[in-house]
Structure formats: structure tokens, C-alpha cells
Design a protein around this motif. Structure first.
Motif, PDB file in Angstrom:
ATOM      1  N   ILE A   1      40.063  61.814  60.813  1.00  0.00           N
ATOM      2  CA  ILE A   1      40.638  63.163  60.749  1.00  0.00           C
ATOM      3  C   ILE A   1      41.868  63.260  61.640  1.00  0.00           C
TER       4      ILE A   1
ATOM      5  N   THR B   1      42.539  71.351  61.525  1.00  0.00           N
ATOM      6  CA  THR B   1      42.747  71.263  60.083  1.00  0.00           C
ATOM      7  C   THR B   1      43.271  72.545  59.438  1.00  0.00           C
TER       8      THR B   1
ATOM      9  N   CYS C   1      33.645  61.195  54.183  1.00  0.00           N
ATOM     10  CA  CYS C   1      34.791  61.794  54.867  1.00  0.00           C
ATOM     11  C   CYS C   1      35.825  60.744  55.219  1.00  0.00           C
TER      12      CYS C   1
ATOM     13  N   LEU D   1      41.769  66.784  51.062  1.00  0.00           N
ATOM     14  CA  LEU D   1      41.531  66.766  52.506  1.00  0.00           C
ATOM     15  C   LEU D   1      40.447  67.761  52.898  1.00  0.00           C
TER      16      LEU D   1
ATOM     17  N   LEU E   1      39.724  60.198  53.575  1.00  0.00           N
ATOM     18  CA  LEU E   1      40.908  60.378  54.426  1.00  0.00           C
ATOM     19  C   LEU E   1      41.735  59.099  54.509  1.00  0.00           C
TER      20      LEU E   1
ATOM     21  N   ALA F   1      37.071  66.373  52.256  1.00  0.00           N
ATOM     22  CA  ALA F   1      36.708  65.405  53.300  1.00  0.00           C
ATOM     23  C   ALA F   1      36.188  66.118  54.542  1.00  0.00           C
TER      24      ALA F   1
ATOM     25  N   VAL G   1      44.894  61.277  60.245  1.00  0.00           N
ATOM     26  CA  VAL G   1      45.585  62.007  59.185  1.00  0.00           C
ATOM     27  C   VAL G   1      46.402  63.150  59.791  1.00  0.00           C
TER      28      VAL G   1
END
Length: 206
Positions: A188, A32, A64, A49, A68, A52, A191
Motif C-alpha cells: 500500500i 488512501t 491485496c 486500488l 497492488l 485492494a 503504491v
């Protein structure tokens, strides 16, 4: 991952646990932190983001995942429209061929083709995803596999994919089983895939 790799009959549960263990705090940050430096994530979206990811770190997996899945379509669509506004001409023929490969029982719409060319605002996110992939000219097999996952699973409307974080089902309040580590981690990484595809496209055209 040695125990999994050496096992002649891999154990799915062991594999999941190994992946989740790999993406500890440092593993998540490795993924991230790159979001801070990509052009396809604006300042406002980055704040969302980041919140999250904070929820993930605190074990609030419902929050979270929900955040997302509400943002992944925005990552894709904002990247498409920004590139279109910059004068990128998307390969609509390649998009058509990909659409037909994913939807063998559906007919490609000339109306969708016209919307892509014109950059109209009412284009399905799945078609926008194909537009971005159509312009990728390196690592095609990898990005095709990534798009397969996003197109067929994350954006699915089917009812048999609930072991994954399904954007449509979650955002419409239909899927309810996403309050665990596994679903949040999949959200996660989904994304991140969308961000990487958009960024690769941006780099290819710059």
C-alpha cells in the motif's frame, strides 16, 4: 512510538509492530483517501486500488498485495505517457546519470534515451520512474529516498529482498511469502509513494 524512540538499541520487531498499529483503519484511510483526488489515478484504476484496500481491511493480504503489485507499474507508466503526450520534455541526461548511479556495472542505452524522447511504449518501468524523479525540483532528498526504495527493492529482480513486497517476484509467481499484514502494508505504501511522485511531477509541470 515512545517505547521505540527511547530505546537506545531499537528493536526491529517492536518497530514493525508500532508501524502496523499506527496504520489502523483510520491510518490507512488517511493515506488512501487522497487517491480519490489525484490526477495520476484514473477512475478505472482507482476502483482496482479500492478493492485492494478492502481486501486489506478484511485481512486478505495475498489478494491485496498481488493486486497492488500488478498496478504500481501502471501508475508510473500511465503518468509518464500522459505527461509526454501533454508535451513534457523529460531530462534524459538527468535520467542517464541516475540510471548509471543505480547500475554502476551497466551501460546506459542510447536506444532507451531515444524511446524516452519519442514516448515509445516499450520502456522499462524502472526507467520511467527515473524520468518522473528527474523532473522533481522540491523535496529532492525525500523523493530520492523514496525512489531508492521503489527502484532497488520493489522493482528488484534479486532474491534477497523477500521481506518486502517485490513487484517482479510476486507478479511472476516466484515470491510466495506476502500473505501477511506487513507485506500488504508495504505494498500500500509503495503504491502511495508512486502516486505521490507522479502527482508531484504533474503539479510541477502544471
Amino acid at each position: 512510538m515512545d517505547p521505540f524512540l527511547k530505546d537506545e538499541t531499537p528493536n526491529p520487531t517492536l518497530f514493525k509492530e508500532t508501524v502496523i498499529d499506527y496504520f489502523d483503519r483510520v491510518g490507512i484511510e488517511t493515506v488512501t483517501n487522497k487517491w480519490d483526488n489525484v490526477s495520476c489515478v484514473g477512475k478505472e484504476r482507482l476502483s482496482i486500488l479500492r478493492e485492494a484496500i478492502s481486501l486489506y481491511s478484511e485481512g486478505h493480504y495475498y489478494g491485496c498485495t498481488a493486486i497492488l503489485m500488478c498496478q504500481i507499474a501502471g501508475v508510473i507508466s500511465s503518468s509518464f505517457y500522459r505527461l509526454h503526450d501533454e508535451g513534457i520534455e523529460f531530462d534524459v541526461e538527468a535520467v542517464r546519470l541516475m540510471y548509471e548511479s543505480y547500475n554502476p556495472n551497466k551501460k546506459w542505452s542510447k536506444g532507451t534515451e531515444a524511446k524516452i524522447v519519442a514516448g515509445e511504449k516499450r520502456i522499462a518501468e524502472k526507467e520511467l520512474l527515473l524520468c518522473l524523479l528527474a523532473e522533481v525540483d522540491s523535496g529532492v532528498l525525500y523523493w530520492k529516498a523514496a525512489t531508492d526504495y521503489l527502484y532497488n527493492i520493489v522493482f528488484t529482480s534479486d532474491d534477497d529482498k523477500y521481506e518486502h513486497a517485490c513487484r517482479n517476484k510476486i507478479c511472476h509467481g516466484i515470491q510466495l511469502n506476502y500473505g501477511d499484514n506487513e507485506h500488504a502494508l508495504k505494498a500500500i505504501l509503495s503504491v502511495d509513494l508512486a502516486i505521490q511522485i507522479a502527482e508531484i511531477m504533474q503539479s510541477a509541470e502544471s
